[in-house]
Design a protein around this motif. Sequence first.
Motif, PDB file in Angstrom:
ATOM      1  N   ALA A   1       0.765  -1.163   0.064  1.00 38.48           N
ATOM      2  CA  ALA A   1       0.128   0.035   0.019  1.00 38.48           C
ATOM      3  C   ALA A   1       0.819   1.296  -0.057  1.00 38.48           C
ATOM      4  CB  ALA A   1      -0.720  -0.001   1.032  1.00 38.48           C
ATOM      5  N   LEU A   2       1.928   1.295   0.780  1.00 32.50           N
ATOM      6  CA  LEU A   2       2.725   2.381   1.012  1.00 32.50           C
ATOM      7  C   LEU A   2       3.604   2.766  -0.466  1.00 32.50           C
ATOM      8  CD1 LEU A   2       4.151   2.032   4.289  1.00 32.50           C
ATOM      9  CD2 LEU A   2       2.631   3.570   3.685  1.00 32.50           C
ATOM     10  N   LEU A   3       3.757   1.541  -1.176  1.00 32.10           N
ATOM     11  CA  LEU A   3       4.685   1.720  -2.405  1.00 32.10           C
ATOM     12  C   LEU A   3       3.895   2.152  -3.877  1.00 32.10           C
ATOM     13  CD1 LEU A   3       6.811  -1.208  -2.211  1.00 32.10           C
ATOM     14  CD2 LEU A   3       7.517   1.101  -1.810  1.00 32.10           C
ATOM     15  N   ARG A   4       2.407   2.091  -3.544  1.00 32.14           N
ATOM     16  CA  ARG A   4       1.601   2.242  -4.590  1.00 32.14           C
ATOM     17  C   ARG A   4       1.282   3.937  -4.808  1.00 32.14           C
ATOM     18  NH1 ARG A   4      -1.438  -2.111  -6.221  1.00 32.14           N
ATOM     19  NH2 ARG A   4      -0.137  -3.590  -6.577  1.00 32.14           N
ATOM     20  N   PRO A   5       0.996   4.576  -5.894  1.00 31.17           N
ATOM     21  CA  PRO A   5       0.668   5.958  -6.019  1.00 31.17           C
ATOM     22  C   PRO A   5      -0.553   6.113  -5.342  1.00 31.17           C
ATOM     23  CG  PRO A   5       0.363   4.896  -7.954  1.00 31.17           C
ATOM     24  CD  PRO A   5       1.215   3.926  -7.020  1.00 31.17           C
ATOM     25  N   PRO A   6      -0.702   7.611  -4.763  1.00 26.06           N
ATOM     26  CA  PRO A   6      -2.009   7.965  -4.004  1.00 26.06           C
ATOM     27  C   PRO A   6      -3.134   7.471  -5.041  1.00 26.06           C
ATOM     28  CG  PRO A   6      -0.352   9.629  -3.843  1.00 26.06           C
ATOM     29  CD  PRO A   6       0.305   8.677  -4.975  1.00 26.06           C
ATOM     30  N   SER A   7      -4.160   6.971  -4.418  1.00 25.32           N
ATOM     31  CA  SER A   7      -5.334   6.543  -5.146  1.00 25.32           C
ATOM     32  C   SER A   7      -6.639   6.301  -4.187  1.00 25.32           C
ATOM     33  CB  SER A   7      -5.379   5.461  -6.088  1.00 25.32           C
ATOM     34  OG  SER A   7      -4.989   4.371  -5.449  1.00 25.32           O
ATOM     35  N   LEU A   8      -7.625   6.205  -4.452  1.00 31.60           N
ATOM     36  CA  LEU A   8      -8.757   5.949  -3.570  1.00 31.60           C
ATOM     37  C   LEU A   8      -8.836   4.501  -3.160  1.00 31.60           C
ATOM     38  CD1 LEU A   8     -11.486   6.143  -2.277  1.00 31.60           C
ATOM     39  CD2 LEU A   8     -12.536   5.739  -4.426  1.00 31.60           C
ATOM     40  N   SER A   9      -8.339   3.387  -3.949  1.00 31.26           N
ATOM     41  CA  SER A   9      -8.026   2.156  -3.564  1.00 31.26           C
ATOM     42  C   SER A   9      -7.043   1.888  -2.524  1.00 31.26           C
ATOM     43  CB  SER A   9      -7.859   1.194  -4.928  1.00 31.26           C
ATOM     44  OG  SER A   9      -8.599   1.173  -5.678  1.00 31.26           O
ATOM     45  N   ARG A  10      -6.136   2.737  -2.813  1.00 31.09           N
ATOM     46  CA  ARG A  10      -4.752   2.803  -1.734  1.00 31.09           C
ATOM     47  C   ARG A  10      -5.139   3.373  -0.315  1.00 31.09           C
ATOM     48  NH1 ARG A  10      -0.405   7.107  -0.905  1.00 31.09           N
ATOM     49  NH2 ARG A  10       1.205   6.088  -0.005  1.00 31.09           N
ATOM     50  N   ALA A  11      -6.144   4.352  -0.542  1.00 27.47           N
ATOM     51  CA  ALA A  11      -6.559   4.942   0.928  1.00 27.47           C
ATOM     52  C   ALA A  11      -7.433   4.032   1.668  1.00 27.47           C
ATOM     53  CB  ALA A  11      -7.281   6.168   0.576  1.00 27.47           C
ATOM     54  N   CYS A  12      -8.427   3.322   0.910  1.00 28.55           N
ATOM     55  CA  CYS A  12      -9.176   2.263   1.422  1.00 28.55           C
ATOM     56  C   CYS A  12      -8.572   1.189   2.035  1.00 28.55           C
ATOM     57  CB  CYS A  12     -10.392   1.876   0.497  1.00 28.55           C
ATOM     58  SG  CYS A  12     -11.697   3.116   0.187  1.00 28.55           S
ATOM     59  N   ALA A  13      -7.290   0.565   1.334  1.00 35.08           N
ATOM     60  CA  ALA A  13      -6.612  -0.518   1.568  1.00 35.08           C
ATOM     61  C   ALA A  13      -5.999  -0.136   3.110  1.00 35.08           C
ATOM     62  CB  ALA A  13      -5.644  -0.878   0.753  1.00 35.08           C
ATOM     63  N   ILE A  14      -5.378   1.307   2.990  1.00 37.75           N
ATOM     64  CA  ILE A  14      -4.599   1.562   4.212  1.00 37.75           C
ATOM     65  C   ILE A  14      -5.424   1.600   5.341  1.00 37.75           C
ATOM     66  CG2 ILE A  14      -3.512   3.838   5.270  1.00 37.75           C
ATOM     67  CD1 ILE A  14      -2.299   4.119   2.573  1.00 37.75           C
ATOM     68  N   TYR A  15      -6.697   2.229   5.250  1.00 38.55           N
ATOM     69  CA  TYR A  15      -7.816   2.100   6.270  1.00 38.55           C
ATOM     70  C   TYR A  15      -8.077   0.910   6.816  1.00 38.55           C
ATOM     71  CZ  TYR A  15     -12.151   2.799   8.941  1.00 38.55           C
ATOM     72  OH  TYR A  15     -12.952   2.795   9.691  1.00 38.55           O
ATOM     73  N   LEU A  16      -8.113   0.068   6.195  1.00 30.18           N
ATOM     74  CA  LEU A  16      -8.371  -1.451   6.484  1.00 30.18           C
ATOM     75  C   LEU A  16      -7.390  -1.918   7.110  1.00 30.18           C
ATOM     76  CD1 LEU A  16     -10.454  -2.670   3.473  1.00 30.18           C
ATOM     77  CD2 LEU A  16     -11.557  -2.169   5.744  1.00 30.18           C
ATOM     78  N   ILE A  17      -6.056  -1.889   6.695  1.00 28.20           N
ATOM     79  CA  ILE A  17      -4.890  -2.576   7.351  1.00 28.20           C
ATOM     80  C   ILE A  17      -4.728  -1.780   8.633  1.00 28.20           C
ATOM     81  CG2 ILE A  17      -2.541  -2.896   6.996  1.00 28.20           C
ATOM     82  CD1 ILE A  17      -3.042  -2.814   3.885  1.00 28.20           C
ATOM     83  N   SER A  18      -4.844  -0.546   8.721  1.00 32.98           N
ATOM     84  CA  SER A  18      -4.642   0.164  10.000  1.00 32.98           C
ATOM     85  C   SER A  18      -5.647  -0.271  11.079  1.00 32.98           C
ATOM     86  CB  SER A  18      -4.541   1.708   9.762  1.00 32.98           C
ATOM     87  OG  SER A  18      -5.774   2.134   9.168  1.00 32.98           O
ATOM     88  N   TYR A  19      -6.863  -0.465  10.730  1.00 31.12           N
ATOM     89  CA  TYR A  19      -8.006  -0.611  11.515  1.00 31.12           C
ATOM     90  C   TYR A  19      -7.705  -2.114  12.164  1.00 31.12           C
ATOM     91  CZ  TYR A  19     -12.536  -1.462  13.687  1.00 31.12           C
ATOM     92  OH  TYR A  19     -13.504  -1.829  14.661  1.00 31.12           O
ATOM     93  N   CYS A  20      -7.324  -3.072  11.250  1.00 33.01           N
ATOM     94  CA  CYS A  20      -7.140  -4.226  11.700  1.00 33.01           C
ATOM     95  C   CYS A  20      -5.846  -4.345  12.762  1.00 33.01           C
ATOM     96  CB  CYS A  20      -7.021  -5.234  10.714  1.00 33.01           C
ATOM     97  SG  CYS A  20      -8.304  -5.696   9.679  1.00 33.01           S
ATOM     98  N   ALA A  21      -4.995  -3.639  12.574  1.00 31.50           N
ATOM     99  CA  ALA A  21      -3.734  -3.556  13.217  1.00 31.50           C
ATOM    100  C   ALA A  21      -3.902  -3.086  14.689  1.00 31.50           C
ATOM    101  CB  ALA A  21      -2.609  -2.787  12.610  1.00 31.50           C
ATOM    102  N   ILE A  22      -4.934  -2.122  14.670  1.00 34.01           N
ATOM    103  CA  ILE A  22      -5.117  -1.487  15.983  1.00 34.01           C
ATOM    104  C   ILE A  22      -6.285  -2.078  16.765  1.00 34.01           C
ATOM    105  CG2 ILE A  22      -6.404   0.495  17.083  1.00 34.01           C
ATOM    106  CD1 ILE A  22      -5.417   2.181  14.619  1.00 34.01           C
ATOM    107  N   ALA A  23      -7.305  -2.945  16.100  1.00 35.87           N
ATOM    108  CA  ALA A  23      -8.070  -3.712  16.677  1.00 35.87           C
ATOM    109  C   ALA A  23      -7.586  -4.801  17.242  1.00 35.87           C
ATOM    110  CB  ALA A  23      -9.253  -3.952  15.843  1.00 35.87           C
ATOM    111  N   SER A  24      -6.452  -5.469  16.800  1.00 35.65           N
ATOM    112  CA  SER A  24      -5.820  -6.668  17.109  1.00 35.65           C
ATOM    113  C   SER A  24      -5.367  -6.826  18.545  1.00 35.65           C
ATOM    114  CB  SER A  24      -4.591  -6.889  16.259  1.00 35.65           C
ATOM    115  OG  SER A  24      -3.885  -6.232  16.403  1.00 35.65           O
TER     116      SER A  24
END
Length: 430
Positions: free
Chosen positions: A355-378
């Motif tokens: 996700a960090l290596l991809r250029p800015p886009s909506l798909s990248r932003a949604c992926a970052i949100y889901l990954i970070s949420y799962c990391a925090i909730a874990s």
Amino acid sequence: MAQDPARGAPPAADARPGDAPRPPGTPKLVGTVWGLLILNTLGSAGARTIVPLPRSLIQLVTMGSLVGAFALALTLNLRLRIRSSSFLFLLTLLLVASVISSAHLESGFGALFRCFRLTLFTGTLWLLGRWWDGGPTFVRHHIRMYFAVLGSVAAGLAISPGAAMPDLYGGRLVGALWPLTPPQIAQYAAVIVGLTVLLVLGHRTDRTSAAVIIVPSLVLLALTHTRTATLGLLVGLALAIGSLVLTSAAARRFFTWAVLCATVAAVGFSSALQTWFLRGQTEENFSNLTGRAKVWDALLAAPRTTAQQWLGVGLGDKSFGGLPIDNSWLAVYNEQGLIGIALVALIILVLGTIALLRPPSLSRACAIYLISYCAIASYTEAGLGDASPYLLHLAVAASLLSAPAAAAPPTAPAAPRRHVPRWARRSEVT
């Protein structure tokens, strides 16, 4: 002539050189498969419902939905066309580790049944991976299905407020029609609120439709009094929108207004926010995370053999000594050992790096949100090592980070045949 969706649609007549290829079409039944997967991960433990539901019946419904999802996905992908995916590869390795650890039957025959469930779950994701094209298709399926689940929670609250907010859970919102705990409801609400906000910023949905989803979901989230989901929503959105700030004026405006509103709320409603955050707990109860820390200390202090330390004791019900572990990393350590922890960490690390290596886009932003949420909730929720909503969230993130299927190369037009006069066809040799 019909076009095979796996090979991509033919280029449009007005397509320009350099345009991205059109993603392959996704069958409508894929949404049904995704809904069945979500139904399977709802679980069977929770508060008492208005109409008592036997646990055996709930388990029959959830397991039947998984079998149905696998069968339907197999029907849609009879030729077993799959795409390479680092997420699914690591998830398969986690499945192998789970089978090895469960084969000793230290957790009973239930461990083998859970391995069978994880096998069907992983196999269904492999079959669906054919349609992972980096677009928001699975994001929309995710939002629709979880919003339907929240609709059942709201219906239970309207029918019987006492059953939906029982004293047993401290007046927190639970599922009164289907047994759902407050953390589950909060997780679903936080995930779809964050994804819907990002779709609005990416101009993939209108504000009216978004408000219909966001407003009631936030109300339900507030009624659950769940701190982890709220923190995951705020931090995840901050990271996701931050990835769009340099390329999206809408993201910059939203980020500015969000910071302003948060500042005003922190100053003007600090007392109410503190009361909501503490949930009437004592300082001691709050410091040990509502008793979770005691279970964690006991789990880490328990003696283990070398095999148990590296492979765990097999898939179980995410509890230790009869009490829930409520931590994904310790639950994985208990059931799949250090090898399981390494694989789960690799899943999050690989997805985050991509996700960090991809250029800015909506798909990248949604992926970052889901990954970070799962990391925090874990930290206070278990589920990253078994079939669960958290793995579905990460699967959606993987679909967003997948490259679009390559379009079929256009066929070069045949060169027109030149008419050769008859005299030119005669041989000059006599």
